[in-house]
Design a protein around this motif. Structure first.
Motif, PDB file in Angstrom:
ATOM      1  N   SER A   1       0.835  -1.211   0.000  1.00  0.00           N
ATOM      2  CA  SER A   1       0.000   0.000   0.000  1.00  0.00           C
ATOM      3  C   SER A   1       0.865   1.254   0.000  1.00  0.00           C
ATOM      4  N   PHE A   2       1.953   1.255   0.765  1.00  0.00           N
ATOM      5  CA  PHE A   2       2.869   2.398   0.770  1.00  0.00           C
ATOM      6  C   PHE A   2       3.508   2.586  -0.607  1.00  0.00           C
ATOM      7  N   THR A   3       3.848   1.462  -1.260  1.00  0.00           N
ATOM      8  CA  THR A   3       4.437   1.552  -2.604  1.00  0.00           C
ATOM      9  C   THR A   3       3.466   2.190  -3.580  1.00  0.00           C
ATOM     10  N   LEU A   4       2.205   1.766  -3.508  1.00  0.00           N
ATOM     11  CA  LEU A   4       1.183   2.324  -4.399  1.00  0.00           C
ATOM     12  C   LEU A   4       0.947   3.804  -4.108  1.00  0.00           C
ATOM     13  N   SER A   5       0.876   4.162  -2.850  1.00  0.00           N
ATOM     14  CA  SER A   5       0.632   5.567  -2.494  1.00  0.00           C
ATOM     15  C   SER A   5       1.780   6.454  -2.965  1.00  0.00           C
ATOM     16  N   PHE A   6       3.021   5.924  -2.899  1.00  0.00           N
ATOM     17  CA  PHE A   6       4.163   6.712  -3.373  1.00  0.00           C
ATOM     18  C   PHE A   6       4.095   6.893  -4.893  1.00  0.00           C
ATOM     19  N   PHE A   7       3.715   5.820  -5.604  1.00  0.00           N
ATOM     20  CA  PHE A   7       3.569   5.923  -7.056  1.00  0.00           C
ATOM     21  C   PHE A   7       2.542   6.990  -7.426  1.00  0.00           C
ATOM     22  N   LEU A   8       1.403   6.969  -6.750  1.00  0.00           N
ATOM     23  CA  LEU A   8       0.346   7.945  -7.036  1.00  0.00           C
ATOM     24  C   LEU A   8       0.784   9.362  -6.677  1.00  0.00           C
ATOM     25  N   ALA A   9       1.520   9.485  -5.576  1.00  0.00           N
ATOM     26  CA  ALA A   9       2.008  10.810  -5.169  1.00  0.00           C
ATOM     27  C   ALA A   9       2.953  11.384  -6.216  1.00  0.00           C
ATOM     28  N   MET A  10       3.836  10.552  -6.749  1.00  0.00           N
ATOM     29  CA  MET A  10       4.761  11.003  -7.780  1.00  0.00           C
ATOM     30  C   MET A  10       4.024  11.320  -9.084  1.00  0.00           C
ATOM     31  N   LEU A  11       2.939  10.610  -9.326  1.00  0.00           N
ATOM     32  CA  LEU A  11       2.178  10.786 -10.552  1.00  0.00           C
ATOM     33  C   LEU A  11       1.467  12.133 -10.587  1.00  0.00           C
ATOM     34  N   ILE A  12       0.974  12.577  -9.444  1.00  0.00           N
ATOM     35  CA  ILE A  12       0.129  13.779  -9.417  1.00  0.00           C
ATOM     36  C   ILE A  12       0.848  15.024  -8.930  1.00  0.00           C
ATOM     37  N   SER A  13       2.022  14.846  -8.326  1.00  0.00           N
ATOM     38  CA  SER A  13       2.689  16.001  -7.707  1.00  0.00           C
ATOM     39  C   SER A  13       3.499  16.800  -8.708  1.00  0.00           C
ATOM     40  N   PRO A  14       3.635  18.104  -8.471  1.00  0.00           N
ATOM     41  CA  PRO A  14       4.556  18.905  -9.286  1.00  0.00           C
ATOM     42  C   PRO A  14       5.998  18.520  -8.957  1.00  0.00           C
ATOM     43  N   PRO A  15       6.921  18.705  -9.896  1.00  0.00           N
ATOM     44  CA  PRO A  15       8.318  18.266  -9.691  1.00  0.00           C
ATOM     45  C   PRO A  15       8.964  18.813  -8.420  1.00  0.00           C
ATOM     46  N   LYS A  16       8.596  20.016  -8.011  1.00  0.00           N
ATOM     47  CA  LYS A  16       9.238  20.606  -6.826  1.00  0.00           C
ATOM     48  C   LYS A  16       8.911  19.840  -5.545  1.00  0.00           C
ATOM     49  N   GLN A  17       7.863  18.984  -5.577  1.00  0.00           N
ATOM     50  CA  GLN A  17       7.481  18.231  -4.373  1.00  0.00           C
ATOM     51  C   GLN A  17       8.018  16.803  -4.374  1.00  0.00           C
ATOM     52  N   TYR A  18       8.661  16.385  -5.448  1.00  0.00           N
ATOM     53  CA  TYR A  18       9.101  14.997  -5.558  1.00  0.00           C
ATOM     54  C   TYR A  18       9.978  14.551  -4.371  1.00  0.00           C
ATOM     55  N   TYR A  19      10.975  15.338  -4.063  1.00  0.00           N
ATOM     56  CA  TYR A  19      11.928  14.953  -3.021  1.00  0.00           C
ATOM     57  C   TYR A  19      11.288  14.949  -1.635  1.00  0.00           C
ATOM     58  N   TRP A  20      10.292  15.848  -1.450  1.00  0.00           N
ATOM     59  CA  TRP A  20       9.587  15.875  -0.161  1.00  0.00           C
ATOM     60  C   TRP A  20       8.816  14.575   0.037  1.00  0.00           C
ATOM     61  N   TRP A  21       8.113  14.106  -0.993  1.00  0.00           N
ATOM     62  CA  TRP A  21       7.310  12.887  -0.850  1.00  0.00           C
ATOM     63  C   TRP A  21       8.197  11.648  -0.809  1.00  0.00           C
ATOM     64  N   LEU A  22       9.336  11.676  -1.488  1.00  0.00           N
ATOM     65  CA  LEU A  22      10.282  10.559  -1.389  1.00  0.00           C
ATOM     66  C   LEU A  22      10.807  10.441   0.039  1.00  0.00           C
ATOM     67  N   ALA A  23      11.180  11.588   0.607  1.00  0.00           N
ATOM     68  CA  ALA A  23      11.692  11.589   1.983  1.00  0.00           C
ATOM     69  C   ALA A  23      10.612  11.149   2.968  1.00  0.00           C
ATOM     70  N   LEU A  24       9.375  11.639   2.781  1.00  0.00           N
ATOM     71  CA  LEU A  24       8.276  11.272   3.684  1.00  0.00           C
ATOM     72  C   LEU A  24       8.006   9.770   3.619  1.00  0.00           C
TER      73      LEU A  24
END
Length: 428
Positions: free
Chosen positions: A108-131
């Motif tokens: 579930s965490f893997t899927l949520s990360f995929f979706l977060a990367m799919l919808i987020s603007p590039p400037k937020q990528y590293y924040w969601w990866l770290a989270l």
């Protein structure tokens, strides 16, 4: 794709004309997530994961609010932030009640990360990866040192298979749907971008060609004016020759003014767009001033101008656009009609339309030019008295006719010359 499916998708994720690509992708993912989360509520309850069922029920409420915020308030940026934080927090809690590292939480965490990367603007990528990494690695480390904190929910191997198998299938399905949707959306946007690029390139080519024509074609009338003025200054002319030259000079000035007017109108349209003011217009009142202005051109060439104007007809039109169209049609007719010819203008009713006909006994329209006669592709030609234009008049006629919800076309007459027809809606 059928029209109903397209309408449903536009209702669900937003009209492409009103929503950005990112907003529509997020809306689509929210809708899919709501469906999957809603299914998991009864499924987890039936399989004995009561706390997990309650967590998913909370997520249904949370994602309903997030979807509303993005789809109907268009606040996609804040919606993304709330969604990612909420889902990581809920999955983090659920980790302890769904078997920990043995359960389906990591999927579930893997899927949520995929979706977060799919919808987020590039400037937020590293924040969601770290989270994601900090949350998951923190949970694994906590369970490693405090195994008792994770509730043992799987009593048999069958329970593990019952939880892991559908979770995996759902994850793969969502990744597949999300990837396909994103790829299609990207390709559609790319296609639209390429079409816009081609359109802009074509417009730039046409503009370059037009300005080249303008710079060339304005020299002739200006040179003629200069020659006339120089001749009148250097030579003492008798009254008859002086009157003839003044008439010629006035004709050249009027022709040049008409050319410049078309250029200015076209330039304004390019900068400001078409602004149409449709009102009931008396056709006879709109046309008569144009006829009066064109009398000099036709009388100079000894062309007969006959009219049959119905004074009772009113149309829904923009009077300035209507006059420009009629002025250009009459100007073209005078330009390509030889001395001693005739021009006939007639207005009549045709059902719920008004039909304006401008007929001449001129040279007609060459077959090679007919397909492009209303576009900027057509090359300007000399008239029967060496009159020169820039090929812009008929293009403006077409543009302004379409803007007034009308139709314009032409025919070559069997007896010679051509007829242009302008059809506009009658005013109620």
């Amino acid at each position: 794709m059928s029209q109903r499916v397209k309408q449903f998708l536009n209702f669900l994720i937003g009209d492409p004309q009103l929503f950005t690509l990112e907003n529509r992708i997020f809306n689509a993912i929210c809708a899919i997530s709501l469906f999957i989360i809603a299914i998991n509520v009864p499924y987890n309850y039936i399989t004995g994961l009561t706390v997990t069922s309650l967590i998913f029920a909370f997520l249904v409420v949370a994602f309903s609010f997030i979807y509303f915020l993005s789809r109907y308030r268009k606040k996609v940026d804040i919606s993304i932030v709330i969604a990612v934080i909420v889902i990581n927090a809920m999955f983090g809690i659920n980790y302890f009640y769904s078997g920990g590292i043995q359960g389906a939480s990591l999927l579930s965490f893997t899927l949520s990360f995929f979706l977060a990367m799919l919808i987020s603007p590039p400037k937020q990528y590293y924040w969601w990866l770290a989270l994601n990494l900090l949350t998951v690695l923190g949970l694994i480390a906590w369970e490693y040192y405090h195994p008792a904190s994770v509730e043992a929910v799987y009593k048999t191997r069958r329970d593990i298979f019952a939880d892991m198998t559908p979770t995996y299938i759902i994850n793969v399905a969502v990744i597949f749907i999300g990837t396909v949707y994103l790829k299609n959306a990207y390709n559609n946007e790319k296609k639209r971008g390429e079409e816009k690029t081609r359109s802009l390139e074509m417009m730039n080519t046409e503009k370059s060609k037009l300005f080249s024509l303008i710079s060339h074609d304005l020299r002739n009338p200006l040179a003629a004016i200069q020659s006339y003025l120089q001749l009148m200054r250097e030579i003492e002319l008798d009254p008859e020759n002086k009157t003839q030259i003044e008439t010629e000079l006035l004709y050249v000035v009027n022709s040049t003014q008409e050319m410049l007017y078309n250029i200015l109108v076209w330039s304004k349209t390019q900068m400001d767009g078409l602004n149409v003011n449709l009102i009931p217009v008396d056709v006879a009142s709109a046309i008569h001033p144009i006829l009066k202005i064109n009398k000099m051109a036709v009388s100079k060439k000894k062309i007969a101008l006959d009219t049959n104007i119905d004074a009772s007809i009113k149309v829904m039109a923009d009077i300035n656009m209507l006059q420009l169209i009629v002025r250009n049609l009459l100007g073209n007719a005078a330009k390509f009609t030889p001395s001693g010819g005739t021009i006939f203008i007639k207005t009549s009713r045709s059902g719920d339309k008004c039909l304006i006909e401008v007929k001449d006994s001129g040279v007609g329209i060459d077959l090679a030019r007919q397909a492009d006669i209303f576009s900027l592709k057509v090359r300007s030609t000399f008239g029967t008295d060496n009159e020169k234009g820039i090929g812009l008049g008929l293009f403006l006629c077409k543009e302004y006719t379409t803007a007034q919800q009308g139709t314009i076309w032409f025919e070559n007459n069997l007896e010679g010359g051509s007829s242009f027809y302008l059809e506009l809606p009658l005013a109620n």
